[in-house]
Design a protein around this motif. Structure first.
Motif, PDB file in Angstrom:
ATOM      1  N   ASN A 230       0.808  -1.218   0.000  1.00 50.61           N
ATOM      2  CA  ASN A 230       0.000   0.000   0.000  1.00 50.61           C
ATOM      3  C   ASN A 230       0.842   1.269   0.000  1.00 50.61           C
ATOM      4  OD1 ASN A 230      -2.053  -1.934   2.062  1.00 50.61           O
ATOM      5  ND2 ASN A 230      -2.739  -1.161   0.076  1.00 50.61           N
ATOM      6  N   LEU A 231       2.112   1.119  -0.412  1.00 51.00           N
ATOM      7  CA  LEU A 231       3.008   2.266  -0.605  1.00 51.00           C
ATOM      8  C   LEU A 231       3.495   2.253  -2.045  1.00 51.00           C
ATOM      9  CD1 LEU A 231       5.247   2.078   2.611  1.00 51.00           C
ATOM     10  CD2 LEU A 231       3.164   3.430   2.283  1.00 51.00           C
ATOM     11  N   PHE A 285       2.077   0.182   9.161  1.00 53.46           N
ATOM     12  CA  PHE A 285       3.393  -0.271   8.698  1.00 53.46           C
ATOM     13  C   PHE A 285       4.442   0.839   8.875  1.00 53.46           C
ATOM     14  CE2 PHE A 285       6.621  -0.961   5.394  1.00 53.46           C
ATOM     15  CZ  PHE A 285       6.961  -2.285   5.622  1.00 53.46           C
ATOM     16  N   LEU A 286       4.109   2.046   8.470  1.00 53.09           N
ATOM     17  CA  LEU A 286       5.057   3.162   8.575  1.00 53.09           C
ATOM     18  C   LEU A 286       5.368   3.517  10.034  1.00 53.09           C
ATOM     19  CD1 LEU A 286       3.629   5.535   5.820  1.00 53.09           C
ATOM     20  CD2 LEU A 286       5.790   4.276   5.711  1.00 53.09           C
ATOM     21  N   ILE A 294       8.035   6.100  10.891  1.00 47.32           N
ATOM     22  CA  ILE A 294       7.915   7.111   9.842  1.00 47.32           C
ATOM     23  C   ILE A 294       6.527   7.745   9.904  1.00 47.32           C
ATOM     24  CG2 ILE A 294       7.918   7.525   7.337  1.00 47.32           C
ATOM     25  CD1 ILE A 294       9.716   4.991   7.122  1.00 47.32           C
ATOM     26  N   ALA A 295       6.476   9.073   9.902  1.00 50.13           N
ATOM     27  CA  ALA A 295       5.210   9.791   9.788  1.00 50.13           C
ATOM     28  C   ALA A 295       5.104  10.325   8.371  1.00 50.13           C
ATOM     29  CB  ALA A 295       5.146  10.933  10.796  1.00 50.13           C
ATOM     30  N   HIS A 296       3.980  10.054   7.705  1.00 50.58           N
ATOM     31  CA  HIS A 296       3.834  10.519   6.326  1.00 50.58           C
ATOM     32  C   HIS A 296       3.827  12.034   6.276  1.00 50.58           C
ATOM     33  CE1 HIS A 296       1.954  11.467   2.451  1.00 50.58           C
ATOM     34  NE2 HIS A 296       2.366  10.257   2.036  1.00 50.58           N
ATOM     35  N   ARG A 321       8.851  12.200   7.584  1.00 51.09           N
ATOM     36  CA  ARG A 321       9.989  12.304   8.496  1.00 51.09           C
ATOM     37  C   ARG A 321      10.213  10.994   9.253  1.00 51.09           C
ATOM     38  NH1 ARG A 321      10.867  15.776   5.658  1.00 51.09           N
ATOM     39  NH2 ARG A 321      11.177  18.011   6.026  1.00 51.09           N
ATOM     40  N   LEU A 322      11.500  10.688   9.463  1.00 49.54           N
ATOM     41  CA  LEU A 322      11.878   9.605  10.358  1.00 49.54           C
ATOM     42  C   LEU A 322      11.761  10.143  11.782  1.00 49.54           C
ATOM     43  CD1 LEU A 322      15.082   8.309   8.515  1.00 49.54           C
ATOM     44  CD2 LEU A 322      12.773   7.380   8.379  1.00 49.54           C
ATOM     45  N   LEU A 323      11.029   9.442  12.617  1.00 57.50           N
ATOM     46  CA  LEU A 323      10.765   9.933  13.968  1.00 57.50           C
ATOM     47  C   LEU A 323      11.781   9.393  14.966  1.00 57.50           C
ATOM     48  CD1 LEU A 323       6.873   9.492  13.993  1.00 57.50           C
ATOM     49  CD2 LEU A 323       8.229  11.446  13.194  1.00 57.50           C
ATOM     50  N   GLN A 324      12.026  10.181  15.992  1.00 57.75           N
ATOM     51  CA  GLN A 324      12.974   9.803  17.045  1.00 57.75           C
ATOM     52  C   GLN A 324      12.223   9.557  18.347  1.00 57.75           C
ATOM     53  OE1 GLN A 324      16.167   9.397  16.239  1.00 57.75           O
ATOM     54  NE2 GLN A 324      15.772  10.134  14.138  1.00 57.75           N
ATOM     55  N   GLN A 325      12.648   8.508  19.061  1.00 57.96           N
ATOM     56  CA  GLN A 325      12.054   8.228  20.364  1.00 57.96           C
ATOM     57  C   GLN A 325      12.554   9.249  21.388  1.00 57.96           C
ATOM     58  OE1 GLN A 325       9.783   6.088  21.143  1.00 57.96           O
ATOM     59  NE2 GLN A 325       9.741   4.655  19.413  1.00 57.96           N
TER      60      GLN A 325
END
Length: 471
Positions: A230-231, A285-286, A294-296, A321-325
């Motif tokens: 679905n991407l 999935f993201l 990942i946030a769209h 963006r790639l998200l950070q904990q």
């Protein structure tokens, strides 16, 4: 005889003194006195007698008063003794009552500790239950992904790898015919082009675009390392031309199907549910990608495309963006000074704080769910529905009343012809859409725990959810 009636004795001639003068002669008074005394004692009170009598009466009175005083003293003493006894007994009674109260307080505290422990255990079990639901959703999504990968691998012709194209290939493939222009966006123009014997969708940066090298590199960084059914698939790129080459998705966008009257007429409820399921699956999935979620960041109908089998796919990851904990909230995020997004689909909290989280995508999903039910424009849609419902709890009504209200308030897309089960699903989707699009991020539901299972349960197509293949 009365005192004033006493007659003095008669005068008596006294004899002359003789030899016998010394002989005592009784005086007439002597004879009189006894008579007088008898009557006097009987008839006349004496001052001495009065005095003694009064004295005697005083003594009697004093004795009586003394007796009364003694009686009072005795009663007072008795009262003091009783009070002393009560005071002596009261500490024991109070001690007993105090001990009883202390026991009750201890019992109350013990029960409070038990209640707190039970509440702690309840919250722990609730969290464990939610985590199990979340893991079940992720497991199903990744199982579907695994099957898709295996299907791709079994078909050698569909196997793809990322290709670095050179500038001349890009120049030669740009069509001169504007009919090959598939669309325009914030990044640039999308052409239908042919590169190395494959027809692709080629997106070239517009010189006047506010986007540029950063968005170009970001999209490659994300789509080059992940694949999902679905991407959209990124076939390759040309760094010199800032050109991106994708798989061709020929059946338009979700925006086309919602805006175009003819397309909306043929856009059935079952297809809309499948679209909702596919979008939700892609987001799960993201958001659970490793090592970084990942946030769209730009989810909207214009960025949801359909392939030749009408499977919808998310595209346009330029501002993803790639998200950070983080340790402070536990929620992965990305902070930017310049929040970017698309109008009514943009998370209000992201817009105000610059903090992008998975819940930002949930907000956009909520607006899309409302559009799938209503077929209306996103601008002001949530407020429009809330105002029309006026607090009505549709999910608590029977199907007949639900349908009547949806049609009367013109919430349901007039192009949809729904049976009772579909009406119930439409009500659920409206409810989910409103909750997902809440302006407060903390009040939005969990994608994995609530949203995906609810939407998947509506899906009439064959799926793994609840099947024997996955426990």
């Amino acid at each position: 005889m009365a005192m004033d009636e006493i007659i003095p004795p008669p005068e008596v001639d006294l004899p002359r003194e003789t030899e016998d003068s010394e002989r005592i002669i009784p005086s007439p008074d002597v004879e009189y006195l006894p008579r007088q005394t008898e009557d006097t004692e009987r008839k006349l009170p004496s001052p001495e007698v009065d005095y003694l009598s009064r004295q005697n009466e005083d003594i009697l009175e004093q004795k009586e008063e003394h007796g009364k005083t003694t009686e009072l003293e005795r009663k007072e003493k008795q009262l003091k003794e009783e009070r002393h006894g009560e005071e002596h007994e009261r500490p024991h009674e109070e001690l007993g009552q105090g001990t009883k109260l202390e026991t009750q307080c201890e019992e109350h505290k013990r029960l409070e500790r038990q209640c707190e422990e039970l509440e702690r255990q309840r919250r722990k079990l609730e969290r464990q239950g939610e985590e199990l639901k979340r893991m079940k959703t992720i497991t199903i999504v990744y199982e579907q992904f695994r099957q898709w990968i295996e299907d791709k691998a079994s078909n050698s012709s569909s196997g793809v790898s990322f290709i670095e194209f050179n500038p001349s290939e890009v120049d030669d493939s740009v069509p001169k015919d504007q009919n090959h222009c598939l669309g325009r966006g914030g990044y640039g123009i999308v052409y239908k082009a042919k590169l190395r014997n494959e027809t692709v969708a080629m997106k070239i940066l517009n010189e006047s675009s506010r986007q540029g090298e950063r968005e170009f590199k970001q999209e490659i960084a994300i789509l080059k390392r992940i694949r999902h059914q679905n991407l959209i698939t990124l076939r390759g790129a040309c760094s010199e031309k800032f050109a991106l080459m994708y798989e061709l998705l020929p059946n338009g966008t979700l925006e086309d199907r919602l805006i175009n009257e003819k397309q909306r007429e043929s856009f059935s409820w079952e297809e809309r549910v499948r679209v909702a399921t596919s979008i939700c699956t892609a987001l799960v999935f993201l958001h659970n990608a490793k090592p970084n979620p990942i946030a769209h960041g730009d989810l909207k109908p214009g960025n949801i495309l359909f392939d030749d089998e009408n499977i919808c796919k998310l595209s346009d990851f330029g501002i993803s963006r790639l998200l950070q904990q983080t340790n402070d909230t536990g929620t992965p995020n990305h902070i930017t000074e310049v929040p970017k997004g698309s109008g009514p689909y943009m998370d209000p909290e992201f817009k105000n704080t610059g903090k992008l989280t998975p819940q930002s995508d949930v907000f956009a999903l909520g607006i899309i769910l409302l559009q799938l039910v209503t077929g209306q424009s996103a601008t002001g849609l949530r407020k429009h529905i809330v105002d029309k419902l006026e607090g009505k709890k549709l999910e608590k009504m029977d199907t007949r009343k639900q349908k009547m209200i949806l049609e009367k308030l013109q919430i349901l897309d007039a192009q949809l012809k729904l049976d009772d089960t579909s009406i119930q699903d439409a009500v659920k989707m409206v409810s989910l859409g409103l909750r997902c699009s809440n302006s407060e991020r903390k009040r939005r539901p969990s994608l994995e725990i609530e949203v995906w299972p609810e939407i998947e349960s509506m899906n009439k197509s064959e799926c793994l959810y609840g099947s024997d293949e996955v426990d």
